[in-house]
Design an enzyme around this catalytic site. Sequence first.
Site, PDB file in Angstrom:
ATOM      1  N   CYS A 298       0.815  -1.231   0.000  1.00 15.11           N
ATOM      2  CA  CYS A 298       0.000   0.000   0.000  1.00 15.11           C
ATOM      3  C   CYS A 298       0.842   1.272   0.000  1.00 15.11           C
ATOM      4  CB  CYS A 298      -0.958  -0.003   1.189  1.00 15.11           C
ATOM      5  SG  CYS A 298      -2.163  -1.330   1.043  1.00 15.11           S
TER       6      CYS A 298
ATOM      7  N   HIS B 258      -2.991   7.235   2.732  1.00 15.61           N
ATOM      8  CA  HIS B 258      -3.472   5.980   2.151  1.00 15.61           C
ATOM      9  C   HIS B 258      -4.818   5.638   2.789  1.00 15.61           C
ATOM     10  CE1 HIS B 258      -4.026   1.885   1.128  1.00 15.61           C
ATOM     11  NE2 HIS B 258      -3.665   1.420   2.307  1.00 15.61           N
TER      12      HIS B 258
ATOM     13  N   ASN C 285     -10.244   0.471   0.305  1.00 20.80           N
ATOM     14  CA  ASN C 285      -8.775   0.469   0.291  1.00 20.80           C
ATOM     15  C   ASN C 285      -8.331  -0.118  -1.044  1.00 20.80           C
ATOM     16  OD1 ASN C 285      -6.065  -0.253   0.575  1.00 20.80           O
ATOM     17  ND2 ASN C 285      -6.272  -0.822   2.727  1.00 20.80           N
TER      18      ASN C 285
HETATM   19  N1  ACO Z   1     -18.247  -7.922   9.995  1.00 19.11           N
HETATM   20  C1  ACO Z   1     -18.562  -8.177  11.273  1.00 19.11           C
HETATM   21  N2  ACO Z   1     -17.663  -8.514  12.211  1.00 19.11           N
HETATM   22  C2  ACO Z   1     -16.362  -8.560  11.835  1.00 19.11           C
HETATM   23  C3  ACO Z   1     -15.959  -8.302  10.514  1.00 19.11           C
HETATM   24  C4  ACO Z   1     -16.953  -7.968   9.581  1.00 19.11           C
HETATM   25  N3  ACO Z   1     -16.672  -7.678   8.295  1.00 19.11           N
HETATM   26  N4  ACO Z   1     -14.612  -8.411  10.450  1.00 19.11           N
HETATM   27  C5  ACO Z   1     -14.198  -8.750  11.683  1.00 19.11           C
HETATM   28  N5  ACO Z   1     -15.251  -8.855  12.514  1.00 19.11           N
HETATM   29  C6  ACO Z   1     -15.275  -9.186  13.938  1.00 19.11           C
HETATM   30  C7  ACO Z   1     -14.069  -9.968  14.369  1.00 19.11           C
HETATM   31  O1  ACO Z   1     -14.230 -11.348  14.138  1.00 19.11           O
HETATM   32  C8  ACO Z   1     -14.019  -9.636  15.828  1.00 19.11           C
HETATM   33  O2  ACO Z   1     -14.942 -10.441  16.516  1.00 19.11           O
HETATM   34  P1  ACO Z   1     -14.582 -11.018  17.972  1.00 19.11           P
HETATM   35  O3  ACO Z   1     -14.432  -9.795  18.844  1.00 19.11           O
HETATM   36  O4  ACO Z   1     -15.759 -11.844  18.291  1.00 19.11           O
HETATM   37  O5  ACO Z   1     -13.310 -11.769  17.819  1.00 19.11           O
HETATM   38  C9  ACO Z   1     -14.529  -8.208  15.897  1.00 19.11           C
HETATM   39  O6  ACO Z   1     -15.222  -7.978  14.667  1.00 19.11           O
HETATM   40  C10 ACO Z   1     -13.434  -7.176  16.025  1.00 19.11           C
HETATM   41  O7  ACO Z   1     -12.405  -7.522  15.111  1.00 19.11           O
HETATM   42  P2  ACO Z   1     -11.149  -6.619  14.907  1.00 19.11           P
HETATM   43  O8  ACO Z   1     -10.230  -7.248  13.908  1.00 19.11           O
HETATM   44  O9  ACO Z   1     -10.591  -6.228  16.233  1.00 19.11           O
HETATM   45  O10 ACO Z   1     -11.871  -5.327  14.269  1.00 19.11           O
HETATM   46  P3  ACO Z   1     -11.273  -3.932  14.008  1.00 19.11           P
HETATM   47  O11 ACO Z   1     -12.111  -2.926  14.626  1.00 19.11           O
HETATM   48  O12 ACO Z   1      -9.794  -3.899  14.290  1.00 19.11           O
HETATM   49  O13 ACO Z   1     -11.453  -3.770  12.427  1.00 19.11           O
HETATM   50  C11 ACO Z   1     -10.087  -3.944  10.466  1.00 19.11           C
HETATM   51  C12 ACO Z   1     -10.836  -4.703  11.536  1.00 19.11           C
HETATM   52  C13 ACO Z   1     -11.101  -3.140   9.686  1.00 19.11           C
HETATM   53  C14 ACO Z   1      -9.365  -4.931   9.563  1.00 19.11           C
HETATM   54  C15 ACO Z   1      -9.072  -2.997  11.139  1.00 19.11           C
HETATM   55  O14 ACO Z   1      -8.341  -3.709  12.083  1.00 19.11           O
HETATM   56  C16 ACO Z   1      -8.103  -2.350  10.193  1.00 19.11           C
HETATM   57  O15 ACO Z   1      -8.464  -1.537   9.368  1.00 19.11           O
HETATM   58  N6  ACO Z   1      -6.791  -2.670  10.346  1.00 19.11           N
HETATM   59  C17 ACO Z   1      -5.693  -1.974   9.657  1.00 19.11           C
HETATM   60  C18 ACO Z   1      -5.718  -2.110   8.167  1.00 19.11           C
HETATM   61  C19 ACO Z   1      -4.475  -1.493   7.603  1.00 19.11           C
HETATM   62  O16 ACO Z   1      -4.118  -0.381   7.897  1.00 19.11           O
HETATM   63  N7  ACO Z   1      -3.757  -2.248   6.782  1.00 19.11           N
HETATM   64  C20 ACO Z   1      -2.536  -1.772   6.233  1.00 19.11           C
HETATM   65  C21 ACO Z   1      -2.725  -1.171   4.899  1.00 19.11           C
HETATM   66  S1  ACO Z   1      -3.467  -2.305   3.797  1.00 19.11           S
HETATM   67  C22 ACO Z   1      -2.194  -3.175   3.050  1.00 19.11           C
HETATM   68  O17 ACO Z   1      -1.071  -3.049   3.336  1.00 19.11           O
HETATM   69  C23 ACO Z   1      -2.556  -4.090   2.023  1.00 19.11           C
END
Ligand code: ACO
Length: 341
Positions: free
Chosen positions: A120, A262, A292
């Site tokens: 990214c 980003h 994204n």
């Molecule tokens: N719908 C409903 N529930 C979900 C979903 C979904 N689509 N996805 C995950 N959950 C659940 C999980 O299973 C978890 O449930 P649990 O508490 O029972 O275990 C709960 O939601 C919370 O999960 P988290 O992973 O903690 O959710 P978070 O709020 O962190 O959001 C996300 C997840 C959107 C992936 C976030 O962590 C994020 O954006 N991370 C960073 C992404 C990033 O910056 N990446 C780098 C750039 S991209 C690249 O390099 C390619």
Amino acid sequence: MTASGLAAAAPTAVICGIGAHVPDRVVTNRDLVARLDTTDEWIRSRTGIASRHMVPPGTATSDLAVEAGGRALVSAGGPPPDAVVLATTTPDRPCPATAPEVAARIGLGGAAAFDVSAVCSGFLYALAAGSGLIASGTARQVLVIAADAFTTIVDPADRGTAVIFGDGAGAVVLRSGRRDEPGAVGPVVLGSDGRLSGLIEVRAGGSRQRSSGLPAGPGEEYFRMRGRETFRHAVERMSAASREAARAAGWRPADVDRFAAHQANGRILSAVAAELGIPAERALSNIERVGNTGAGSIPLLLAQAAAEGSLAAGHRLLMTAFGGGLAWGAAALVWPDVKAC
Ligand code: ACO
């Protein structure tokens, strides 16, 4: 001539054109809710995304890159670039690089052409590479494209990633110019931490898995991300790199007219802008409509903002990115008078 005089006279890369492209097919949260254990409310509140674009079957990264690159060339006018740098996470195939084919299809056959792999952060790495080609006198005009058909590596059954990613591409043309011109690529800050390469990865398909003699394990051909851990690093690294680039440009947070991060997650963008003290209304965002889009994220955002008028000539622009590698970066420049295509 003094050393500082020589530095001032050295050729500097100046942005003189910008273009972008997204595939026609739109996938809304409602479409995803129909096949995944998720809700529109969860996706919007946790990521800020309402819809994203997705390539139709048979469409590859080069197809997106050719469209975006061609538009950037129209925007720039001028002589044809003598180098093409393509940032992508999703090359058409592992070998050869996708850039030479893109160059040939755009009508730039014979130009130097290579891929940059920085997930990214790819656009900022490619911008630095393209600027270096100009500064060293190797090229006079460079087409920098960032394109990802990210949905081709996302596991459609993984609700943690399938809701986030979309496909798209953006491109800028760099020409040789002066350091004090609008559009001159200013300080660029880049960094990486390979100790954390396992946070964001596609495990199979490379030499590690192939040389083991074992077939790919179940689902290992797909992109995996440890989202919660990645979130924290994304905020820390984008904030620190942005601060460093702004300091190198001699800017305080109040001097930044537009902030283009980003588009990883709406909450990450808000956290980074707040951390830097940049008012929310100065932070550009299109994540709600495109999600994204990997390497293509920043130039796609810039092209859309420039076309809509929220990014205008003279704006002091701070950009930052973070992604797999881990790799991150930031860059500062004054936006030039270009018409986005
Ligand atoms: N719908 C409903 N529930 C979900 C979903 C979904 N689509 N996805 C995950 N959950 C659940 C999980 O299973 C978890 O449930 P649990 O508490 O029972 O275990 C709960 O939601 C919370 O999960 P988290 O992973 O903690 O959710 P978070 O709020 O962190 O959001 C996300 C997840 C959107 C992936 C976030 O962590 C994020 O954006 N991370 C960073 C992404 C990033 O910056 N990446 C780098 C750039 S991209 C690249 O390099 C390619």
